[in-house]
Motif scaffolding. Structure first.
Motif, PDB file in Angstrom:
ATOM      1  N   GLU A  13      -7.246 -14.087  -9.209  1.00 28.42           N
ATOM      2  CA  GLU A  13      -6.045 -13.419  -9.700  1.00 28.42           C
ATOM      3  C   GLU A  13      -5.763 -12.148  -8.911  1.00 28.42           C
ATOM      4  OE1 GLU A  13      -4.132 -11.420 -13.745  1.00 28.42           O
ATOM      5  OE2 GLU A  13      -5.831 -12.805 -13.913  1.00 28.42           O
ATOM      6  N   ASN A  14      -6.812 -11.378  -8.623  1.00 32.64           N
ATOM      7  CA  ASN A  14      -6.623 -10.165  -7.825  1.00 32.64           C
ATOM      8  C   ASN A  14      -6.068 -10.500  -6.448  1.00 32.64           C
ATOM      9  OD1 ASN A  14      -7.717  -8.795  -9.976  1.00 32.64           O
ATOM     10  ND2 ASN A  14      -9.694  -8.386  -8.991  1.00 32.64           N
ATOM     11  N   ALA A  15      -6.659 -11.525  -5.831  1.00 38.65           N
ATOM     12  CA  ALA A  15      -6.220 -11.921  -4.498  1.00 38.65           C
ATOM     13  C   ALA A  15      -4.775 -12.398  -4.503  1.00 38.65           C
ATOM     14  CB  ALA A  15      -7.130 -13.023  -3.958  1.00 38.65           C
ATOM     15  N   ALA A  16      -4.420 -13.207  -5.516  1.00 36.37           N
ATOM     16  CA  ALA A  16      -3.075 -13.768  -5.577  1.00 36.37           C
ATOM     17  C   ALA A  16      -2.029 -12.693  -5.837  1.00 36.37           C
ATOM     18  CB  ALA A  16      -2.999 -14.846  -6.658  1.00 36.37           C
ATOM     19  N   ARG A  17      -2.361 -11.712  -6.672  1.00 36.74           N
ATOM     20  CA  ARG A  17      -1.399 -10.630  -6.927  1.00 36.74           C
ATOM     21  C   ARG A  17      -1.205  -9.774  -5.681  1.00 36.74           C
ATOM     22  NH1 ARG A  17       0.299 -10.958 -11.898  1.00 36.74           N
ATOM     23  NH2 ARG A  17      -1.042 -11.793 -13.559  1.00 36.74           N
ATOM     24  N   ALA A  18      -2.301  -9.553  -4.944  1.00 33.93           N
ATOM     25  CA  ALA A  18      -2.166  -8.823  -3.686  1.00 33.93           C
ATOM     26  C   ALA A  18      -1.348  -9.619  -2.677  1.00 33.93           C
ATOM     27  CB  ALA A  18      -3.549  -8.507  -3.115  1.00 33.93           C
ATOM     28  N   ALA A  19      -1.556 -10.935  -2.658  1.00 30.32           N
ATOM     29  CA  ALA A  19      -0.781 -11.796  -1.758  1.00 30.32           C
ATOM     30  C   ALA A  19       0.692 -11.782  -2.128  1.00 30.32           C
ATOM     31  CB  ALA A  19      -1.330 -13.217  -1.806  1.00 30.32           C
ATOM     32  N   ARG A  20       0.977 -11.846  -3.431  1.00 24.83           N
ATOM     33  CA  ARG A  20       2.367 -11.826  -3.874  1.00 24.83           C
ATOM     34  C   ARG A  20       3.059 -10.539  -3.443  1.00 24.83           C
ATOM     35  NH1 ARG A  20       5.057 -15.982  -5.135  1.00 24.83           N
ATOM     36  NH2 ARG A  20       3.520 -16.662  -6.652  1.00 24.83           N
ATOM     37  N   ALA A  21       2.349  -9.423  -3.566  1.00 23.64           N
ATOM     38  CA  ALA A  21       2.927  -8.151  -3.112  1.00 23.64           C
ATOM     39  C   ALA A  21       3.163  -8.172  -1.604  1.00 23.64           C
ATOM     40  CB  ALA A  21       1.999  -6.998  -3.501  1.00 23.64           C
ATOM     41  N   ALA A  22       2.252  -8.811  -0.864  1.00 25.98           N
ATOM     42  CA  ALA A  22       2.401  -8.873   0.592  1.00 25.98           C
ATOM     43  C   ALA A  22       3.608  -9.696   1.005  1.00 25.98           C
ATOM     44  CB  ALA A  22       1.131  -9.457   1.212  1.00 25.98           C
ATOM     45  N   THR A  23       3.993 -10.689   0.185  1.00 28.19           N
ATOM     46  CA  THR A  23       5.136 -11.523   0.562  1.00 28.19           C
ATOM     47  C   THR A  23       6.431 -10.717   0.621  1.00 28.19           C
ATOM     48  OG1 THR A  23       5.609 -12.186  -1.743  1.00 28.19           O
ATOM     49  CG2 THR A  23       4.106 -13.584  -0.475  1.00 28.19           C
ATOM     50  N   ILE A  24       6.504  -9.629  -0.112  1.00 30.65           N
ATOM     51  CA  ILE A  24       7.712  -8.805  -0.075  1.00 30.65           C
ATOM     52  C   ILE A  24       7.887  -8.211   1.319  1.00 30.65           C
ATOM     53  CG2 ILE A  24       8.847  -6.777  -1.040  1.00 30.65           C
ATOM     54  CD1 ILE A  24       7.308  -7.349  -3.649  1.00 30.65           C
ATOM     55  N   ALA A  25       6.785  -7.672   1.865  1.00 33.81           N
ATOM     56  CA  ALA A  25       6.848  -7.107   3.211  1.00 33.81           C
ATOM     57  C   ALA A  25       7.063  -8.195   4.259  1.00 33.81           C
ATOM     58  CB  ALA A  25       5.569  -6.327   3.512  1.00 33.81           C
ATOM     59  N   LEU A  26       6.428  -9.351   4.069  1.00 32.54           N
ATOM     60  CA  LEU A  26       6.581 -10.437   5.040  1.00 32.54           C
ATOM     61  C   LEU A  26       8.017 -10.957   5.071  1.00 32.54           C
ATOM     62  CD1 LEU A  26       3.360 -12.575   4.477  1.00 32.54           C
ATOM     63  CD2 LEU A  26       3.853 -11.054   6.393  1.00 32.54           C
ATOM     64  N   ALA A  27       8.617 -11.102   3.896  1.00 30.59           N
ATOM     65  CA  ALA A  27       9.982 -11.630   3.833  1.00 30.59           C
ATOM     66  C   ALA A  27      10.968 -10.702   4.532  1.00 30.59           C
ATOM     67  CB  ALA A  27      10.393 -11.847   2.385  1.00 30.59           C
ATOM     68  N   ALA A  28      10.670  -9.396   4.500  1.00 28.96           N
ATOM     69  CA  ALA A  28      11.569  -8.423   5.123  1.00 28.96           C
ATOM     70  C   ALA A  28      11.234  -8.141   6.574  1.00 28.96           C
ATOM     71  CB  ALA A  28      11.531  -7.114   4.330  1.00 28.96           C
ATOM     72  N   ALA A  29      10.079  -8.629   7.042  1.00 30.94           N
ATOM     73  CA  ALA A  29       9.638  -8.300   8.400  1.00 30.94           C
ATOM     74  C   ALA A  29      10.489  -9.015   9.434  1.00 30.94           C
ATOM     75  CB  ALA A  29       8.178  -8.687   8.585  1.00 30.94           C
ATOM     76  N   PRO A  30      10.989  -8.312  10.430  1.00 33.22           N
ATOM     77  CA  PRO A  30      11.725  -8.974  11.502  1.00 33.22           C
ATOM     78  C   PRO A  30      10.796  -9.836  12.343  1.00 33.22           C
ATOM     79  CG  PRO A  30      11.425  -6.652  12.000  1.00 33.22           C
ATOM     80  CD  PRO A  30      10.923  -6.860  10.610  1.00 33.22           C
ATOM     81  N   SER A 144       6.148 -17.921   8.960  1.00 35.31           N
ATOM     82  CA  SER A 144       7.142 -18.430   8.016  1.00 35.31           C
ATOM     83  C   SER A 144       7.311 -17.524   6.797  1.00 35.31           C
ATOM     84  CB  SER A 144       6.764 -19.841   7.556  1.00 35.31           C
ATOM     85  OG  SER A 144       5.474 -19.864   6.958  1.00 35.31           O
ATOM     86  N   GLY A 145       6.679 -16.337   6.833  1.00 37.64           N
ATOM     87  CA  GLY A 145       6.881 -15.352   5.778  1.00 37.64           C
ATOM     88  C   GLY A 145       6.088 -15.578   4.519  1.00 37.64           C
ATOM     89  N   ASN A 146       5.071 -16.451   4.590  1.00 32.99           N
ATOM     90  CA  ASN A 146       4.241 -16.743   3.430  1.00 32.99           C
ATOM     91  C   ASN A 146       2.910 -16.004   3.507  1.00 32.99           C
ATOM     92  OD1 ASN A 146       5.757 -19.082   2.058  1.00 32.99           O
ATOM     93  ND2 ASN A 146       5.615 -19.794   4.176  1.00 32.99           N
ATOM     94  N   ALA A 147       2.389 -15.568   2.374  1.00 34.32           N
ATOM     95  CA  ALA A 147       1.013 -15.092   2.307  1.00 34.32           C
ATOM     96  C   ALA A 147       0.105 -16.296   2.060  1.00 34.32           C
ATOM     97  CB  ALA A 147       0.847 -14.069   1.191  1.00 34.32           C
ATOM     98  N   VAL A 148      -1.160 -16.201   2.484  1.00 36.79           N
ATOM     99  CA  VAL A 148      -2.063 -17.347   2.337  1.00 36.79           C
ATOM    100  C   VAL A 148      -3.433 -16.871   1.879  1.00 36.79           C
ATOM    101  CG1 VAL A 148      -2.777 -17.313   4.779  1.00 36.79           C
ATOM    102  CG2 VAL A 148      -2.988 -19.422   3.448  1.00 36.79           C
TER     103      VAL A 148
END
Length: 421
Positions: A13-30, A144-148
């Motif tokens: 759960e800790n890892a997944a929540r951190a990953a979810r937060a990371a997707t915000i930055a990835l989605a916005a990254a050029p 592709s903007g996904n966290a893994v």
């Protein structure tokens, strides 16, 4: 993955929540930033190749009694580390799949609609033996903007951890969140169970390994799964085949690497050419160390072949063993594939274009080839840079899964004040 938690479920759960937060930055990254992270990670792989290979030596030493095929899947050497680095560079060179306008149209009321590609979100990757999956999956998910979240098997944990450190170095230096690529800290099976139950935290599970792993994932997952259970691939040598081509292609399709899912497991050969060609095919493969299981018609031509059972035809050998069956033409070849195949990859060898098209149209497998080795079923060979796995299901993606297949889509609608009557 630095997860301080009392149990695997909390760690996940800790890892997944951190990953979810990371997707915000990835989605916005050029694209330039994502590509920089990949190129820096490739440089780190080369820089730390010695550490990666040393970790791999420890993994292999800790797992005695490995079969040759399993050991080949686990092994890393300088050439394979360099191939990982090049794979990252190839992914960086590909177009950014995120934000693509997939379709655009206008309604009679003036509304303009767009279907736009976007990342899936958080990917959970469960794999066995092949530590290079760490780099391949990380590269494709990042671009592709996904966290893994990656959970490798115990046999490759040291190697995967060393590779992961290089991916993190690339992320950090490019200014992207390190939680975008995480590796499970242990091979605890309970962590896998937590991943499979993580609906709402993980958006897609991708298992990559043997039938036992994939079956468990399919049975227990509460998260969508993208998978293939087996790679029971066929090469069909039609009566119109060029004999020299057939010999070369079959030798590669079976023996290039016997432990990969695109390896041919069954040879189907037309009765019209079997007496002339089958002895040469058997001799070629025997010289490469292959053994055989064959039907009565094939054994009438090459008497010392071991007899085949239905179970043999249903077996993904992942080893230097080939099942052989003589067939009466395209229809019988297709019937055999429908009965025993896993809808992965099939090939036909022939100079007869009509027969080839009939075969390619008749299979339901994810990949069909004409006059080429089944071992081309690979994301790198498709021009994807790498693959996160092979999918044989009917939904979302089939065949090698690359950047575009790791995207879903959403709609953008542009109006000028329209209201619905």
């Amino acid at each position: 993955m630095n997860v301080l938690a009392p149990d695997p479920a909390q760690a996940l759960e800790n890892a997944a929540r951190a990953a979810r937060a990371a997707t915000i930055a990835l989605a916005a990254a050029p694209r330039a930033v994502k590509d920089q992270a990949l190129l820096l990670a490739a440089a780190a792989l080369r820089q730390h190749a010695g550490k990666i290979i040393a970790a791999n030596v420890e993994d292999i030493a800790a797992a005695p009694g490995l079969s040759p095929a399993f050991r080949d899947r686990l092994l890393l050497n300088a050439a394979r580390v360099e191939a990982m680095a090049k794979g990252l560079e190839e992914v960086a060179a590909l177009p950014d799949p995120v934000g693509r306008v997939l379709a655009e149209w206008q309604r009679p009321n003036g509304l303009r609609l767009q279907r736009v590609a976007q990342p899936l979100g958080v990917i959970g990757m469960i794999f066995e033996s092949r530590p290079n999956v760490t780099a391949d999956a990380a590269a494709l998910c990042l671009k592709s903007g996904n966290a893994v979240i990656l959970r490798g098997g115990s046999e490759s944990l040291r190697s995967a951890t060393a590779i992961h450190a290089c991916m993190v170095q690339g992320l950090r230096l490019a200014g992207l969140p390190e939680a975008a690529v995480q590796v499970a800290p242990s091979a605890d099976r309970a962590f896998v169970g937590a991943m499979l139950r993580a609906a709402g935290l993980i958006d897609l599970i991708v298992p990559r390994g043997g039938k036992g792993l994939v079956t468990r994932v399919m049975e227990e997952a509460r998260v969508p799964v993208l998978a293939h259970a087996e790679g029971l691939c066929h090469t069909y040598i039609h009566a119109g085949a060029d004999h020299a081509m057939a010999r070369a292609v079959l030798a590669n399709a079976k023996m290039r690497r016997t432990g990969v899912c695109g390896s041919t497991e069954t040879l189907l050969i037309d009765a019209a050419i079997a007496p002339a060609l089958l002895p040469a095919l058997i001799a070629d493969l025997r010289a490469l160390g292959c053994d055989f299981r064959a039907d009565d018609a094939a054994r009438a031509i090459v008497p010392d072949l071991k007899p085949a059972t239905d179970q043999d035809y249903a077996t993904e050998w992942l080893d230097a063993i080939l099942s052989v069956k003589v067939v009466a033409g395209v229809d019988e070849a297709l019937a055999h594939i429908r009965r025993f195949g896993s809808e992965h990859t099939e090939a036909i060898i022939t100079e007869d274009a009509a027969a080839a098209q009939r075969f390619l149209d008749g299979i339901s497998s994810a990949v069909g080839l004409w006059n080429a080795s089944t071992q081309f079923c690979d994301g790198g060979e498709f021009g994807f840079g790498a693959e996160i796995g092979i999918a044989t299901g009917r939904l979302h993606a089939r065949g090698p899964v690359g950047l575009e297949q790791l995207c879903t889509y959403r709609y953008k609608i542009f109006g000028t004040g329209q209201v619905r009557p």
